[in-house]
Write an enzyme that holds these catalytic residues in place. Structure first.
Site, PDB file in Angstrom:
ATOM      1  N   SER A 527      -3.231  -5.089   2.155  1.00 43.61           N
ATOM      2  CA  SER A 527      -3.506  -3.878   2.920  1.00 43.61           C
ATOM      3  C   SER A 527      -4.707  -4.044   3.846  1.00 43.61           C
ATOM      4  O   SER A 527      -4.687  -3.589   4.985  1.00 43.61           O
ATOM      5  CB  SER A 527      -3.716  -2.695   1.971  1.00 43.61           C
ATOM      6  OG  SER A 527      -2.472  -2.268   1.460  1.00 43.61           O
ATOM      7  N   SER A 654       6.465  -6.956   1.496  1.00 45.23           N
ATOM      8  CA  SER A 654       5.092  -6.439   1.618  1.00 45.23           C
ATOM      9  C   SER A 654       5.103  -5.004   2.127  1.00 45.23           C
ATOM     10  O   SER A 654       4.303  -4.173   1.685  1.00 45.23           O
ATOM     11  CB  SER A 654       4.263  -7.322   2.541  1.00 45.23           C
ATOM     12  OG  SER A 654       4.928  -7.590   3.741  1.00 45.23           O
ATOM     13  N   ASN A 657       5.947  -2.915  -0.959  1.00 50.84           N
ATOM     14  CA  ASN A 657       5.120  -2.964  -2.154  1.00 50.84           C
ATOM     15  C   ASN A 657       3.618  -3.168  -1.971  1.00 50.84           C
ATOM     16  O   ASN A 657       2.864  -2.937  -2.906  1.00 50.84           O
ATOM     17  CB  ASN A 657       5.616  -4.078  -3.076  1.00 50.84           C
ATOM     18  CG  ASN A 657       7.034  -3.855  -3.537  1.00 50.84           C
ATOM     19  OD1 ASN A 657       7.349  -2.823  -4.113  1.00 50.84           O
ATOM     20  ND2 ASN A 657       7.895  -4.796  -3.246  1.00 50.84           N
ATOM     21  N   TYR A 658       3.196  -3.648  -0.820  1.00 50.13           N
ATOM     22  CA  TYR A 658       1.799  -4.045  -0.700  1.00 50.13           C
ATOM     23  C   TYR A 658       1.000  -3.351   0.386  1.00 50.13           C
ATOM     24  O   TYR A 658      -0.229  -3.360   0.347  1.00 50.13           O
ATOM     25  CB  TYR A 658       1.706  -5.559  -0.485  1.00 50.13           C
ATOM     26  CG  TYR A 658       2.027  -6.333  -1.720  1.00 50.13           C
ATOM     27  CD1 TYR A 658       1.100  -6.451  -2.740  1.00 50.13           C
ATOM     28  CD2 TYR A 658       3.274  -6.926  -1.889  1.00 50.13           C
ATOM     29  CE1 TYR A 658       1.383  -7.154  -3.893  1.00 50.13           C
ATOM     30  CE2 TYR A 658       3.578  -7.632  -3.039  1.00 50.13           C
ATOM     31  CZ  TYR A 658       2.622  -7.743  -4.032  1.00 50.13           C
ATOM     32  OH  TYR A 658       2.912  -8.427  -5.173  1.00 50.13           O
ATOM     33  N   LEU A 659       1.676  -2.850   1.379  1.00 50.41           N
ATOM     34  CA  LEU A 659       0.932  -2.283   2.502  1.00 50.41           C
ATOM     35  C   LEU A 659       0.807  -0.777   2.330  1.00 50.41           C
ATOM     36  O   LEU A 659       1.810  -0.063   2.313  1.00 50.41           O
ATOM     37  CB  LEU A 659       1.644  -2.622   3.813  1.00 50.41           C
ATOM     38  CG  LEU A 659       1.792  -4.125   4.054  1.00 50.41           C
ATOM     39  CD1 LEU A 659       2.612  -4.393   5.300  1.00 50.41           C
ATOM     40  CD2 LEU A 659       0.422  -4.792   4.157  1.00 50.41           C
TER      41      LEU A 659
END
Length: 699
Positions: A527, A654, A657-659
């Site tokens: 992020s 991403s 799930n990640y950003l």
DNA sequence: GTAGACACTTAGTACGACGTAG
DNA sequence: CTACGTCGTACTAAGTGTCTAC
């Protein structure tokens, strides 16, 4: 206070909001609306569109999917009403206690505004328990949208109504015979079913894996029985079944679109009731309500269990979790019944069964990603990662100091943390022997990390999903030296961090920041990278250019996280086609230049390839054409480059799930990029909680 | 401190729908 | 309209991390 509440911009980005289920009566209707609108506004949610009573019916429709659906509103209401009793159950907690849990500033008023604001700032601190008291004696239906849930072992819901799960249809024998030693063989439906599972995998890579065949044979031969004619898998010819399968596929493809549509509708009709759950009186989508059909286990990488028969799951395998007062779902298979019924509101699953491949493990049925429950924890995840931002400096200082600690364990913890921080490695839990042999940070083997003087490390290992991680990085000298020390006296297959495992590591991390675990670093890393890249790289330009900037940042993150995909079958063909086109265009360009040259000298253009005379064009026109062609070539070359660069990079993982979606939403607001250019429908639904973020939001 | 049970997130792939260039 | 390619989604495997009992 940052309260972007209901700004006009948020409207632009408003996703389809799910609406709480209304109970029935008219007066409720108005109250509901009034309260809702307020809560929506104050929590920054988009207010209900027109908000008049006649809209209520639409509130019962699943807004997100636009699916026709809708459980019968009557049925719904009845159930919701019934469940109210449940809700009262949790009233046994004294108010005083509940108030204690709330921050003092919050306790003196029940203003939604304060609550909403609190949610954002303190959900992580676990101060703010769901306090429903405000709603209790009113007819208001709360929007669970942003209600903070709580920490662990806490209540996840008050009322839960759903219809259980749906099972795959029973097997329909086709009667096609396989050949054994060239002779057709009769099989029982059970034997045929499993044979067919194998047959249809003919053109997959699994067929080249002895382990797959071995495991398949073990399970299938059991079904065949001891004295069966078939004694050797290699003498089996499954081609007839495979061809039958291809034919069936073709038939399906050839169906007219009306037929397909009808079929689809039929399926939808059957599944409709399973698609939704009512959680705290809000209708939510269920994620995976279909029980996994039987099949052959397709483990990734060199999985020891690949090819094993994954047996059919029956109702007696399934445990249902549901609200105390909700009707227990009827078992869809006549004559059978559920294994067990639970009423556990500290968990979010609606049903589970034991994984037939590994009976120690479970398969759960959860709500879909668009649900508040999931959204809530997603948000908490990102808030935790943002918290790391405040601690990271100290954490780095601390582990840097420990690189040279005399205590080996400390040194290993320091180096491992460094790798997790710098390279976004996964934690690396221990794995059993009956799983694919993959590693994460704590389970790295000596042979996975090579020291390249003077201070580089080369990583090469198989990570999650047996995806290879190869990376050579320069590291601080103390790290390099420490790794050297961890190597000494060990063989390649020994653990690099022999004094370490994930629980020790995480226990250590928890001392540095509340709730900190290894995975938080990955979220943080991803992020913060997006946030920084977006804010550095975004320039004035049109929307398309900005989208490209975003994709570049997205790609960067995907590379950091090692999110890969396999090269598409047609990739090389596509590339050569593009090359061909570019060559062609270059030819055109050359010709145009010659023509221009001649035109400048007042000569007519040369004849074209077919020998025909071309039109006489003015130099100006030719120059314009040349410029156009050049631009076209350049664009194609750029596109080709991007395509090549991204051929093995998966951007989606991403993004999902990640950003932190708030980074994206805020950036879109600031730069006037329609959010739909970045998030598709399901992402918009999943990230509904992030849509009202302040445009100034930074991770 | 360790193994196992449990719950939840993260992951790549298969495949069909859909859009678009030719 | 076809063919190609991309996109969206369903599917389910494979991780992470917590908690409990010894």
């Amino acid at each position: 206070m940052k309260s972007s509440a209901g700004t006009s911009s948020s409207k632009l980005y408003g996703s389809d909001e799910k609406k709480p289920l209304a109970s029935n009566s008219e007066q409720k209707c108005s109250t509901v609306k009034g309260k809702l609108e307020k809560s929506s506004m104050l929590s920054g949610k988009r207010p209900l569109d027109k908000g008049n009573c006649s809209d209520q019916s639409s509130a019962k429709k699943p807004k997100i999917s636009d699916t026709p659906t809708a459980m019968k509103s009557k049925q719904l209401t009845v159930k919701a009403e019934k469940e109210k009793a449940d809700e009262d159950d949790d009233d046994d907690i004294p108010i005083s206690q509940r108030i204690k849990k709330s921050p003092p500033s919050n306790s003196k008023t029940s203003s939604m505004k304060q609550k909403a604001a609190k949610v954002v700032s303190s959900s992580l601190k676990k101060l703010n328990k769901k306090s429903k008291k405000e709603f209790k004696n009113s007819k208001y239906i709360k929007s669970t949208k942003v209600s903070p849930s709580s920490g662990d072992g806490q209540k996840k819901w008050s009322t839960l109504v759903h219809n259980g799960v749906i099972f795959p249809p029973p097997y329909k024998p086709h009667g096609i015979k396989l050949l054994y030693d060239g002779r057709p063989i009769d099989l029982t439906p059970e034997q045929e079913e499993v044979a067919t599972m194998f047959a249809v995998m003919k053109d997959t890579d699994y067929m080249n894996k002895p382990q797959f065949k071995k495991n398949f044979w073990e399970d299938w031969s059991k079904l065949l029985g001891k004295n069966h004619t078939i004694k050797d898998l290699d003498k089996c010819d499954f081609t007839p079944i495979y061809e039958w399968h291809l034919q069936e596929k073709e038939k399906k493809k050839q169906m007219s679109s009306e037929e397909k549509k009808a079929l689809k509708e039929e399926k939808l009709k059957q599944e409709e009731k399973y698609m939704w759950a009512i959680v705290d009186r809000v209708k939510e989508k269920v994620g995976n309500f279909r029980v996994e059909p039987p099949g052959l286990f397709r483990g990734r990488g060199e999985h020891p269990k690949m090819g094993k028969l994954k047996r059919r799951i029956r109702p007696s395998d399934i445990t249902i979790n549901i609200g105390k007062n909700a009707p227990i779902p009827e078992c869809p298979i006549p004559g059978e019944s559920w294994k067990d019924i639970k009423h556990d509101n500290t968990v979010t699953w609606l049903a589970f069964w034991n994984d037939p491949i590994n009976p120690k493990e479970f398969k759960y049925v959860f709500l879909a990603a668009s649900s508040s429950l999931k959204g809530q924890s997603d948000k908490e995840k990102y808030e935790k990662a943002r918290m790391l931002k405040e601690y990271i400096k100290n954490i780095r200082a601390a582990y840097t100091k420990d690189f040279t600690s005399k205590d080996v364990t400390k040194r290993q913890i320091a180096v491992a943390t460094y790798l997790i921080d710098k390279l976004a490695l996964r934690a690396g839990n221990e794995k059993d022997d009956d799983e694919a042999d993959t590693v994460g940070c704590c389970t790295l083997k000596v042979g996975n990390v090579e020291c390249i003087p003077p201070n580089k490390l080369k990583f090469d290992f198989l990570g999650k999903d047996s995806i290879q991680y190869v990376n050579t990085v320069e590291v601080e000298l103390p790290v390099y030296n420490a790794i050297g020390q961890f190597h000494t006296g060990k063989s390649k297959s020994d653990d690099l961090f022999d004094k370490l495992d994930t629980s020790k590591l995480n226990a250590h991390l928890k001392e540095l920041m509340p709730g900190l675990t290894a995975k938080v670093f990955r979220t943080y890393n991803a992020s913060i990278t997006l946030d920084e890249m977006l804010n550095k790289e975004t320039k004035d330009g049109d929307v398309a250019e900005k989208v490209v900037i975003y994709q570049r940042a997205n790609k960067e993150v995907a590379i950091i996280c090692n999110h890969q995909r396999s090269i598409s079958k047609s990739h090389s063909a596509q590339m050569s086609r593009l090359t061909e086109k570019i060559t062609e265009l270059k030819g055109v360009l050359k010709e145009l230049k010659i023509d221009l040259d001649r035109a400048n000298k007042g000569k007519p253009p040369l004849k074209d390839a077919d020998g025909k005379q071309k039109r006489n064009l003015t130099p100006e026109v030719l120059e314009k054409k040349i410029a156009q062609t050049n631009a076209k070539i350049e664009k194609m070359e750029r596109d080709m480059q991007t395509k090549e660069d991204l051929k093995t990079v998966a951007l989606g993982t991403s993004k999902i799930n990640y950003l932190d979606p708030r980074i994206t939403v805020a950036w879109c607001k600031r730069h006037e990029v329609p959010i739909e250019k970045i998030f598709n429908k399901s992402l918009l639904a999943k990230f509904a909680w992030a849509m009202d973020v302040d445009p100034d939001f930074r991770f």
